[in-house]
Motif scaffolding. Structure first.
Motif, short mmCIF file in Angstrom:
data_model
loop_
_atom_site.label_atom_id
_atom_site.label_comp_id
_atom_site.label_asym_id
_atom_site.label_seq_id
_atom_site.Cartn_x
_atom_site.Cartn_y
_atom_site.Cartn_z
N PHE A 143 0.83 -1.21 0.00
CA PHE A 143 0.00 0.00 0.00
C PHE A 143 0.86 1.26 0.00
N VAL A 144 1.96 1.26 0.73
CA VAL A 144 2.85 2.42 0.73
C VAL A 144 3.32 2.72 -0.69
N GLN A 145 3.74 1.70 -1.42
CA GLN A 145 4.23 1.90 -2.78
C GLN A 145 3.13 2.39 -3.71
N TRP A 146 1.95 1.76 -3.61
CA TRP A 146 0.83 2.13 -4.49
C TRP A 146 0.41 3.59 -4.24
N LEU A 147 0.29 3.96 -2.99
CA LEU A 147 -0.15 5.32 -2.66
C LEU A 147 0.88 6.36 -3.10
N GLN A 148 2.15 6.00 -3.12
CA GLN A 148 3.19 6.94 -3.53
C GLN A 148 3.31 7.06 -5.04
N LYS A 149 3.07 5.94 -5.76
CA LYS A 149 3.38 5.92 -7.19
C LYS A 149 2.16 6.01 -8.12
N ALA A 150 1.01 5.53 -7.68
CA ALA A 150 -0.14 5.43 -8.57
C ALA A 150 -0.90 6.75 -8.67
N ASP A 151 -1.55 6.94 -9.80
CA ASP A 151 -2.43 8.10 -10.00
C ASP A 151 -3.85 7.67 -9.65
N ILE A 152 -4.25 7.93 -8.42
CA ILE A 152 -5.55 7.50 -7.91
C ILE A 152 -6.52 8.66 -8.01
N LYS A 153 -7.55 8.53 -8.82
CA LYS A 153 -8.46 9.64 -9.08
C LYS A 153 -9.41 9.91 -7.92
N GLU A 154 -9.84 8.86 -7.24
CA GLU A 154 -10.86 9.00 -6.21
C GLU A 154 -10.26 9.57 -4.92
N ASP A 155 -11.12 10.16 -4.09
CA ASP A 155 -10.68 10.76 -2.83
C ASP A 155 -10.75 9.78 -1.66
N TYR A 156 -11.31 8.60 -1.90
CA TYR A 156 -11.46 7.60 -0.84
C TYR A 156 -10.96 6.25 -1.34
#
Length: 359
Positions: A143-156
């Motif tokens: 999760f640390v890696q995903w949250l740092q690297k991915a472009d997540i459009k949603e706010d939740y």
């Protein structure tokens, strides 16, 4: 190994060597001032069970959440992810849904053949030996890696698991700066206060500030999770390295680590019992949103539960650790509860419609 992968491996190794320091910093920093939503302590100690208001104006803007599932590349995790994604797609655009995108966070460090079937982010596993045989420690690091690297459009974010089946469209159950989480009866902060005070000092508040939750299912604000995740990772590793904590928490250690980290960052949670059911103990679907098939379901042919003994009829995900379940599993005998019958029917529908099942 690319520069990015080298950097993250170096980061996790460095974090582990300074684990005690990181936890103390997490415990003593004025985190509440940085977080959205209520900032007073009294607002974070919520009533254990709060009913959520689903009546919303048709013109109200949807608060979309991104569903994230961590998984290894094992056969066992993969078939569960395929079934889970099938039902996500079935309900994504249904009534009252606030389900946004979906990501399988694959912490094997390399692509597999299901990249085109399931939206996937490749995360690096922990360095060899760091999980100490407890593979679940890869979850917070992923999760640390995903949250740092991915472009997540949603706010939740909805943190889910491969063995979750979505039975109806899910609205955003979080509210007012609080997350929404399922309460687990076996997460008992008060019982283990002496152990938990190693990670949650008394100056952070009463031990009841730690909610009786794991990390899944949880709907939480993306920005809040970005702050929680590194602490969750560090505390998970620290708990596993501490013999007393490891013995006390066992296989739910990483769940306790998330609960502590959420509390350290001032993120309270609405404890929502209707989030999911766990057959065979929960027998009716009712208003629930998720079936979590973590337990084996064993029955005799009269429909009587024979838990602890292999039944004449059974469904247990562990029976399919090296091979995916076949299509058209036999349905339970008469008398078996609705929750178990629905589970098997939903697995059968998914496997019947997923192309190249068993490949």
């Amino acid at each position: 190994m690319g520069c990015g992968d080298f950097f993250f491996t170096l980061l996790i190794t460095f974090s582990t060597t300074l684990i005690t320091y990181n936890i103390l910093i997490s415990a003593n920093a004025p985190l509440k001032q940085e977080l959205p939503g209520p900032s007073t302590r009294s607002s974070l100690i919520v009533d254990p069970i709060i009913k959520m208001p689903f009546e919303r104006s048709s013109s109200a803007k949807k608060r979309l959440f991104h569903t994230a599932v961590t998984a290894s590349d094992s056969v066992y995790n993969t078939w569960q992810c395929r079934v889970m994604y099938y039902w996500y797609m079935k309900h994504k655009d249904g009534p009252n849904s606030e389900m946004g995108g979906f990501t399988r966070i694959l912490h094997s460090g390399k692509p597999d053949k299901f990249m085109e079937e399931i939206p996937t982010f490749i995360a690096q596993p922990l360095p060899s030996g760091m999980d100490q045989g407890y593979i679940v420690l890869n979850r917070p690091w992923a999760f640390v890696q995903w949250l740092q690297k991915a472009d997540i459009k949603e706010d939740y974010i909805l943190m889910a698991e491969p063995d979750h089946i979505i039975v109806k469209p899910i609205p955003n159950l979080s509210k007012g700066g609080l997350g929404a989480a399922f309460p687990f009866f076996y997460i008992e902060p008060k019982k283990y206060e002496s152990v938990l005070r190693k990670y949650f000092p008394e100056d952070k508040g009463p031990i009841t500030t730690i909610n009786p939750i794991g990390n899944s299912p949880v709907i939480v604000g993306k920005e809040s999770l970005k702050k929680i995740a590194p602490t969750w990772m560090n505390i998970s590793l620290a708990m596993k390295k501490d013999p007393e904590t490891d013995k006390a928490f066992g296989w739910v250690l990483e769940m306790y680590a998330y609960a502590v980290s959420s509390a350290l960052h001032g993120v309270g949670n609405i404890l929502y019992k209707d989030f999911m059911i766990q057959p065979p103990w929960d027998t009716e679907i009712g208003k629930k949103f998720i079936i979590h098939y973590t337990y084996g379901c064993d029955y005799d042919m009269k429909g009587k539960l024979t838990y602890g003994k292999i039944g004449e009829w059974r469904f247990d995900k562990r029976s399919y650790d090296n091979v995916a379940p076949p299509r058209n599993l036999p349905l339970p005998p008469p008398g078996v509860p609705e929750s178990v019958v629905t589970l098997v029917k939903m697995v059968n529908e998914a496997t019947s419609n997923i192309p190249n099942w068993g490949s």
